[in-house]
Structure formats: C-alpha cells, structure tokens
Design an enzyme around this catalytic site. Structure first.
Site, PDB file in Angstrom:
ATOM      1  N   SER A 152      50.434  30.429  28.915  1.00  0.00           N
ATOM      2  CA  SER A 152      49.475  31.498  28.635  1.00  0.00           C
ATOM      3  C   SER A 152      48.070  30.927  28.629  1.00  0.00           C
ATOM      4  O   SER A 152      47.874  29.746  28.332  1.00  0.00           O
ATOM      5  CB  SER A 152      49.716  32.104  27.248  1.00  0.00           C
ATOM      6  OG  SER A 152      50.990  32.656  27.153  1.00  0.00           O
ATOM      7  N   LEU A 179      34.690  31.945  38.813  1.00  0.00           N
ATOM      8  CA  LEU A 179      35.096  32.883  39.878  1.00  0.00           C
ATOM      9  C   LEU A 179      34.460  34.245  39.643  1.00  0.00           C
ATOM     10  O   LEU A 179      33.879  34.850  40.553  1.00  0.00           O
ATOM     11  CB  LEU A 179      36.626  33.006  39.926  1.00  0.00           C
ATOM     12  CG  LEU A 179      37.363  31.773  40.455  1.00  0.00           C
ATOM     13  CD1 LEU A 179      38.860  31.884  40.189  1.00  0.00           C
ATOM     14  CD2 LEU A 179      37.102  31.587  41.942  1.00  0.00           C
ATOM     15  N   CYS A 190      42.725  39.246  33.740  1.00  0.00           N
ATOM     16  CA  CYS A 190      42.255  37.917  33.319  1.00  0.00           C
ATOM     17  C   CYS A 190      40.746  37.768  33.159  1.00  0.00           C
ATOM     18  O   CYS A 190      40.287  37.288  32.127  1.00  0.00           O
ATOM     19  CB  CYS A 190      42.753  36.865  34.299  1.00  0.00           C
ATOM     20  SG  CYS A 190      44.525  36.660  34.232  1.00  0.00           S
TER      21      CYS A 190
HETATM   22  P1  NAD Z   1      52.560  40.112  30.819  1.00  0.00           P
HETATM   23  O1  NAD Z   1      52.131  41.061  29.791  1.00  0.00           O
HETATM   24  O2  NAD Z   1      52.875  40.577  32.189  1.00  0.00           O
HETATM   25  O3  NAD Z   1      53.856  39.305  30.306  1.00  0.00           O
HETATM   26  C1  NAD Z   1      53.991  38.772  29.029  1.00  0.00           C
HETATM   27  C2  NAD Z   1      55.429  38.987  28.579  1.00  0.00           C
HETATM   28  O4  NAD Z   1      55.643  38.251  27.377  1.00  0.00           O
HETATM   29  C3  NAD Z   1      55.781  40.435  28.254  1.00  0.00           C
HETATM   30  O5  NAD Z   1      56.871  40.847  29.070  1.00  0.00           O
HETATM   31  C4  NAD Z   1      56.169  40.418  26.767  1.00  0.00           C
HETATM   32  O6  NAD Z   1      57.237  41.282  26.449  1.00  0.00           O
HETATM   33  C5  NAD Z   1      56.599  38.972  26.600  1.00  0.00           C
HETATM   34  N1  NAD Z   1      56.568  38.479  25.221  1.00  0.00           N
HETATM   35  C6  NAD Z   1      55.634  38.701  24.246  1.00  0.00           C
HETATM   36  N2  NAD Z   1      55.950  38.024  23.136  1.00  0.00           N
HETATM   37  C7  NAD Z   1      57.100  37.361  23.394  1.00  0.00           C
HETATM   38  C8  NAD Z   1      57.912  36.467  22.630  1.00  0.00           C
HETATM   39  N3  NAD Z   1      57.582  36.111  21.385  1.00  0.00           N
HETATM   40  N4  NAD Z   1      59.023  35.972  23.208  1.00  0.00           N
HETATM   41  C9  NAD Z   1      59.353  36.308  24.471  1.00  0.00           C
HETATM   42  N5  NAD Z   1      58.630  37.134  25.245  1.00  0.00           N
HETATM   43  C10 NAD Z   1      57.506  37.649  24.715  1.00  0.00           C
HETATM   44  O7  NAD Z   1      51.415  38.985  30.880  1.00  0.00           O
HETATM   45  P2  NAD Z   1      51.049  38.031  32.119  1.00  0.00           P
HETATM   46  O8  NAD Z   1      50.117  38.730  33.048  1.00  0.00           O
HETATM   47  O9  NAD Z   1      52.291  37.396  32.639  1.00  0.00           O
HETATM   48  O10 NAD Z   1      50.174  36.939  31.364  1.00  0.00           O
HETATM   49  C11 NAD Z   1      50.754  35.991  30.513  1.00  0.00           C
HETATM   50  C12 NAD Z   1      49.729  34.929  30.188  1.00  0.00           C
HETATM   51  O11 NAD Z   1      49.342  34.251  31.388  1.00  0.00           O
HETATM   52  C13 NAD Z   1      48.430  35.455  29.586  1.00  0.00           C
HETATM   53  O12 NAD Z   1      47.966  34.540  28.632  1.00  0.00           O
HETATM   54  C14 NAD Z   1      47.493  35.509  30.766  1.00  0.00           C
HETATM   55  O13 NAD Z   1      46.150  35.354  30.382  1.00  0.00           O
HETATM   56  C15 NAD Z   1      47.933  34.322  31.579  1.00  0.00           C
HETATM   57  N6  NAD Z   1      47.646  34.411  33.024  1.00  0.00           N
HETATM   58  C16 NAD Z   1      47.839  35.589  33.702  1.00  0.00           C
HETATM   59  C17 NAD Z   1      47.611  35.636  35.075  1.00  0.00           C
HETATM   60  C18 NAD Z   1      47.830  36.921  35.854  1.00  0.00           C
HETATM   61  O14 NAD Z   1      47.459  36.949  37.019  1.00  0.00           O
HETATM   62  N7  NAD Z   1      48.399  37.954  35.291  1.00  0.00           N
HETATM   63  C19 NAD Z   1      47.222  34.497  35.749  1.00  0.00           C
HETATM   64  C20 NAD Z   1      47.045  33.310  35.039  1.00  0.00           C
HETATM   65  C21 NAD Z   1      47.271  33.286  33.670  1.00  0.00           C
HETATM   66  C1  UDX Z   2      42.327  35.695  38.793  1.00  0.00           C
HETATM   67  C2  UDX Z   2      42.088  34.278  39.347  1.00  0.00           C
HETATM   68  O1  UDX Z   2      41.717  34.363  40.728  1.00  0.00           O
HETATM   69  C3  UDX Z   2      43.335  33.449  39.180  1.00  0.00           C
HETATM   70  O2  UDX Z   2      43.081  32.105  39.604  1.00  0.00           O
HETATM   71  C4  UDX Z   2      43.748  33.453  37.708  1.00  0.00           C
HETATM   72  O3  UDX Z   2      44.932  32.705  37.533  1.00  0.00           O
HETATM   73  C5  UDX Z   2      43.963  34.867  37.228  1.00  0.00           C
HETATM   74  O4  UDX Z   2      42.760  35.634  37.445  1.00  0.00           O
HETATM   75  P1  UDX Z   2      43.544  37.884  39.714  1.00  0.00           P
HETATM   76  O5  UDX Z   2      42.805  38.573  38.629  1.00  0.00           O
HETATM   77  O6  UDX Z   2      45.008  38.098  39.829  1.00  0.00           O
HETATM   78  O7  UDX Z   2      43.331  36.300  39.604  1.00  0.00           O
HETATM   79  O8  UDX Z   2      42.912  38.299  41.132  1.00  0.00           O
HETATM   80  P2  UDX Z   2      41.556  37.873  41.892  1.00  0.00           P
HETATM   81  O9  UDX Z   2      41.881  37.701  43.307  1.00  0.00           O
HETATM   82  O10 UDX Z   2      40.855  36.767  41.233  1.00  0.00           O
HETATM   83  O11 UDX Z   2      40.673  39.205  41.774  1.00  0.00           O
HETATM   84  C6  UDX Z   2      40.120  39.635  40.545  1.00  0.00           C
HETATM   85  C7  UDX Z   2      39.209  40.811  40.774  1.00  0.00           C
HETATM   86  O12 UDX Z   2      38.034  40.425  41.465  1.00  0.00           O
HETATM   87  C8  UDX Z   2      39.832  41.921  41.622  1.00  0.00           C
HETATM   88  O13 UDX Z   2      39.477  43.176  41.100  1.00  0.00           O
HETATM   89  C9  UDX Z   2      39.225  41.704  42.976  1.00  0.00           C
HETATM   90  O14 UDX Z   2      39.179  42.863  43.750  1.00  0.00           O
HETATM   91  C10 UDX Z   2      37.821  41.252  42.591  1.00  0.00           C
HETATM   92  N1  UDX Z   2      37.142  40.462  43.631  1.00  0.00           N
HETATM   93  C11 UDX Z   2      37.657  39.289  44.047  1.00  0.00           C
HETATM   94  C12 UDX Z   2      35.926  40.923  44.156  1.00  0.00           C
HETATM   95  O15 UDX Z   2      35.440  41.989  43.791  1.00  0.00           O
HETATM   96  N2  UDX Z   2      35.291  40.166  45.103  1.00  0.00           N
HETATM   97  C13 UDX Z   2      35.789  38.961  45.546  1.00  0.00           C
HETATM   98  O16 UDX Z   2      35.152  38.340  46.406  1.00  0.00           O
HETATM   99  C14 UDX Z   2      37.020  38.519  45.002  1.00  0.00           C
END
Ligand code: NAD
Ligand code: UDX
Length: 466
Positions: free
Chosen positions: A135, A231, A280
């Site tokens: 996370s 970013l 994010c």
């Molecule tokens: P998400 O909400 O899709 O998934 C999180 C899951 O964790 C949920 O399904 C929830 O039910 C589960 N959960 C909560 N508490 C729990 C527990 N105690 N035990 C087991 N399961 C539990 O979230 P996500 O988008 O996968 O993001 C997770 C983390 O990764 C966040 O900290 C986020 O900032 C980070 N992150 C997200 C992205 C992205 O693109 N979504 C990218 C990089 C990092």
């Molecule tokens: C972002 C980071 O890129 C990734 O490395 C991190 O782990 C999670 O957060 P994500 O949010 O999934 O990923 O998508 P990203 O491609 O970064 O786009 C984020 C937002 O920015 C979107 O709404 C996208 O449309 C917008 N964007 C992106 C712009 O408006 N212009 C750009 O040039 C690029």
C-alpha cells in the site's frame, strides 16, 4: 528464509490482484495466495468475471489460478503458512478527525497489521516473516508496523519492508511484466538486508537485476509519494499552460511536443486534459502535503498543494467553459458525456474528472446522457448520487447518448471515440451542436467542417467565451 518463499497478500484490489497474479505467473514454483475480507471480491477473482477490468489480466489469472495462485478469504491460514506477507489494503484520504481531507486513513492498514501480529503470536511454528508494505503509506509507517508487531507478537522473527507499487491502471499487466524499476526498502541491519534480498530475488526471476533497486525504508516510502507528485505536477503544469494557450492562440499539443523533445523534459505525461483523476494522485499528494506540514515544512506543503489547486481549477474551468460557450445556460439542455472512467482501458471511476464535470452541469440543470464502454450503470449512479437519478440517463450506445444533445463532452480518451461517425452524430443533435474535447483526441478541424462548434483543451477557439 524458506526457498522458494510462500507468498500471501492482504487486499485483493487493483494492486493486490494483478501484482500477485503476475508474481504467480512468473514464478510457477511459488505458491501465492491473495486474501481479502470482502467475500464477493474473492468470489469474483475465482470466477470468469474478474472484479476489475485490466487488459491482459484475465489471461494471466487463467494461467496461474489453481496451479500456484489462489484467492481466499481465509486470511489467518494464509498468514500462518507464508513467509512473505504483502499488505495491499486501501489507504484512502481521511474524511474526519485530525488531518481530515489530507492525511492517509490507516485504519485498514493497522487492522491488517494487528491481524498479522495476532496470527503470528498464536502460531506454534515460529517461522520468520517478511511483512511487505505494498500500500502507499506515509513515510515512517513501516516503523508503526514494526511496533505493532513487536508489541503483540512474541517469538517470531519478522522484518518490515517497503515495496511500493508503481503500476498504472489500464496498463497494469504491461507495467508489472516490464517495470521501469522495482523498489525494495528495508532496515539497514544484516537481518533487514537478508529480507530485502529474499523479496528482491522473487522479482529478479523476471525483472533485470539492475532494475531492482534497494534503499532504506524511508527512501522507499517517500519515493512512492514523490513519484506520484512529480507525475501529477507535469499534468498540472501543462494544464496551466493550456489556459494560456487558449487566450494567446498557441496550441498546447504543439507546445507539449516542442518541450517534450528536449530530453531533459521528455515527452510523457504532458497531455493536457480536463484534469487528472484516479485513486492515487490526489490522495498521495494530499498525503505528502500533510506530511510536510506535520514535519514543520509549510512552504514545501504549499508548493505541492498547488498541483491539486490547479487540477481542481482545470476541472471547474472545463465545465464553466461549456456553460459559457452555450450562451451561458445549459438549463434543460441535453449534454452527452463520452467516457466516465478516469482514463481509458479501466472501469475505475475513483476521483474521475467526469464526476466533477457532471455534477457542475447537473447544478446548471442540464440533462445528461452518459456512455462509457466499461463503467457500469450502478457505479455511475453511485458516483453522482441519488439526486442525479432524474437528470442522468446512462446509455449502452454512444450514438444514443448523443442523440438530441446540444453538446458532447469527451472526458475519457477511449480509442473507440476516435472512430465514431461524427457526421451521423451531428445529424442527430440539436443545432448549434457543440463538441468539447477534454482529452484532445478528436480531429477538431474535421468536426468543424461537419458543422460542429468545437473546443479542445489548450486550443484557441472562436466559441469562447460567449
Ligand atoms: P482497493 O480498494 O482496490 O483494494 C484494497 C482491498 O483491500 C479491498 O478489496 C479491501 O476489501 C481489502 N482490505 C481492506 N482491509 C483489509 C484487511 N485488513 N485484510 C484483507 N483485506 C483488506 O485498493 P487498491 O487500488 O488496490 O490500492 C491499494 C493500495 O495500493 C493503496 O494504498 C493505494 O494507494 C496503492 N496503490 C494503488 C495503485 C492503483 O493504481 N490503484 C497503484 C499503486 C499503489
Ligand atoms: C498513477 C501512476 O502513474 C502510477 O505510477 C501509480 O502507481 C498510481 O498512480 P494511474 O492513476 O493508474 O497511475 O494512471 P495514470 O496513467 O498515471 O493517470 C492518472 C490521471 O492522469 C488520469 O486521469 C489520466 O487521464 C491523467 N493524465 C495522465 C493526463 O491528464 N495527462 C497525461 O499526460 C497523463
């Protein structure tokens, strides 16, 4: 550590699900169990309809599921069995209490930590554990994790590592197959070093060694927040320039191209848009801002906060421009929204700019027709709230969404929008017909020839302001 190490992950979301599926696919002799409290989510991971849409994910899951990849709600069994325990639970922005609106809400994260500690404490075999923060968390969270473990888990040797995830939605599988880097931070003790190597070796099965970076814990935690801040800052920077382009006659795509060929700047993340969305960027920058304030650095906090301020302004400006160019009223007018997801190739709507734009138009009493190829009807109604029900019509067909509309707003850059038959759409619309391209994906000159009044972000336009 046992070799190969068994792996489990708490949290089967957008990060836990794809990341663990790729580890399992790339390392067939490592057993990987993905756990979640949410039974429906786990059931979906075990079904043909996965809980998230991500290109290539289905194939990866199908290859590994049942072989060495398992999805389960039996969290305790997985913790007991495994050496490497990833924590990939949600860490949203706090909505109340101290730091509300900025600080990360670590409730889910701490519950996961306490559960790991309790299970290890009860477990008879005291095999050593590596707990991995997947996370995105504030700097120093690993310290809190270690203290929870120390306080309630006696006799088990454990190390806490930070291994932030850099995948982007829509390209998650590609990003996991060929990451720019994998970052593993750990304590600078011999035991910490051993744990870092154990985890790094898992990634080295498919990621070139020079791309597996190891750092101390705090650098890894801070690098994640910093990467997202940089970013997002690029997007806010180009979006700020887009406003200047519109009033000066410069074209933001040309400007982005001209600066992006400078290798010191680089071409990526310079697409001007209606604003950035996603779960994010905003959350992580707010988290960084809060952290800076907490450490007595208000100037640094304010510097990064401007990235959010500019993004909010860009979203509001887009909706305002729509209204002002449509003769200052959209009351009772149908407006078609093409694209609701926060970016293409995902069904995710968290923090999508479409929510802000739609709410602003609803406030102006417009009628909205929405089409998105991947976002469900239920999700859109959930995002826009009950009061939107009678103002919003969700369609399965973009042509129907646009039929009878005064204006179209493109809010997600779905490829399919580029090949729509706009002449046919124009015929079905009220006149004058407006096109607002919030993603700069449409050939606006061609649309102008059809008869549309056109506006693109960062493009000079003769329809603005009215
Ligand atoms: P998400 O909400 O899709 O998934 C999180 C899951 O964790 C949920 O399904 C929830 O039910 C589960 N959960 C909560 N508490 C729990 C527990 N105690 N035990 C087991 N399961 C539990 O979230 P996500 O988008 O996968 O993001 C997770 C983390 O990764 C966040 O900290 C986020 O900032 C980070 N992150 C997200 C992205 C992205 O693109 N979504 C990218 C990089 C990092
Ligand atoms: C972002 C980071 O890129 C990734 O490395 C991190 O782990 C999670 O957060 P994500 O949010 O999934 O990923 O998508 P990203 O491609 O970064 O786009 C984020 C937002 O920015 C979107 O709404 C996208 O449309 C917008 N964007 C992106 C712009 O408006 N212009 C750009 O040039 C690029």
């Amino acid at each position: 550590y046992e070799n190969p190490p068994k792996i489990c992950c708490l949290g089967a979301g957008y990060v836990g699900g794809p990341t663990m599926s790729v580890i399992a696919m790339k390392c067939p002799n490592i057993k990987v169990t993905v756990c979640d409290l949410n039974e429906r989510r786990i059931a979906a991971w075990n079904s043909d309809t996965l809980p998230i849409y991500e290109p290539g994910l289905q194939e990866v899951v199908e290859e590994a599921r049942g072989r060495n990849l398992f999805f389960s709600t039996d969290i305790d069994a997985a913790i007991r069995e495994c050496t490497i325990i990833f924590v990939s639970v949600n860490t949203p922005t706090k909505t109340s209490g101290i730091g509300a609106g900025e600080a990360a809400d670590l409730t889910y994260w701490e519950l996961a930590a306490r559960r790991i500690a309790a299970v290890c404490n009860q477990s008879e075999d005291k095999k050593p554990k590596i707990i991995v923060e997947k996370s995105t968390v504030p700097v120093k969270t690993a310290d809190a994790m270690a203290r929870v473990m120390q306080a309630s888990c006696i006799g088990t040797d454990f190390q806490v590592l930070s291994n932030p995830e850099f995948l982007a939605e829509g390209t998650a599988i590609e990003d996991l197959f060929q990451p720019d880097r994998v970052l593993v931070g750990g304590p600078t003790t011999p035991q910490g070093h051993a744990a870092v190597q154990c985890l790094a070796n898992v990634y080295r099965r498919w990621v070139p060694t020079e791309r597996v970076l190891t750092t101390n814990l705090w650098s890894a935690e801070l690098s994640k927040l910093t990467a997202n801040a940089f970013l997002a800052q690029r997007i806010s920077s180009i979006n700020s320039i887009s406003a200047l382009c519109e009033v000066t006659g410069a074209n933001v795509t040309e400007v982005a191209n001209a600066i992006g060929v400078d290798s010191r700047i680089g071409p990526k993340f310079l697409k001007s848009s209606v604003g950035f969305g996603g779960s994010c960027f905003q959350k992580d920058i707010l988290n960084l801002v809060y952290l800076c304030r907490s450490f007595g650095l208000p100037e640094v906090a304010e510097y990064w906060h401007q990235v959010i301020v500019m993004n909010d302004w860009q979203k509001a400006r887009f909706a305002r421009n729509m209204v002002s160019s449509m003769f200052n009223t959209v009351s009772g007018k149908k407006i078609a929204i093409l694209g609701f997801a926060f970016k293409k190739d995902t069904g995710d709507t968290r923090e999508t700019p479409a929510i802000d734009v739609c709410k602003a138009l609803i406030e102006e009493k417009a009628q909205i027709g929405i089409f998105d190829p991947k976002v469900s009807r239920e999700q859109i109604y959930l995002d826009l709230g009950k009061e939107a029900m009678d103002k919003v019509q969700i369609e399965d067909d973009p042509y129907i969404a646009c039929s009878g509309a005064h204006a179209i707003a493109i809010l997600t850059e779905w490829d399919m929008f580029k090949t729509l038959d706009f002449a046919k759409i124009y015929e079905s619309m009220q006149k004058p017909a407006f096109m607002f391209d919030g993603r700069n994906i449409i050939d606006l000159e061609a649309l102008e020839k059809i008869g549309f009044n056109v506006w693109g972000v960062g493009k000079a336009s003769n329809i603005l302001p009215y």
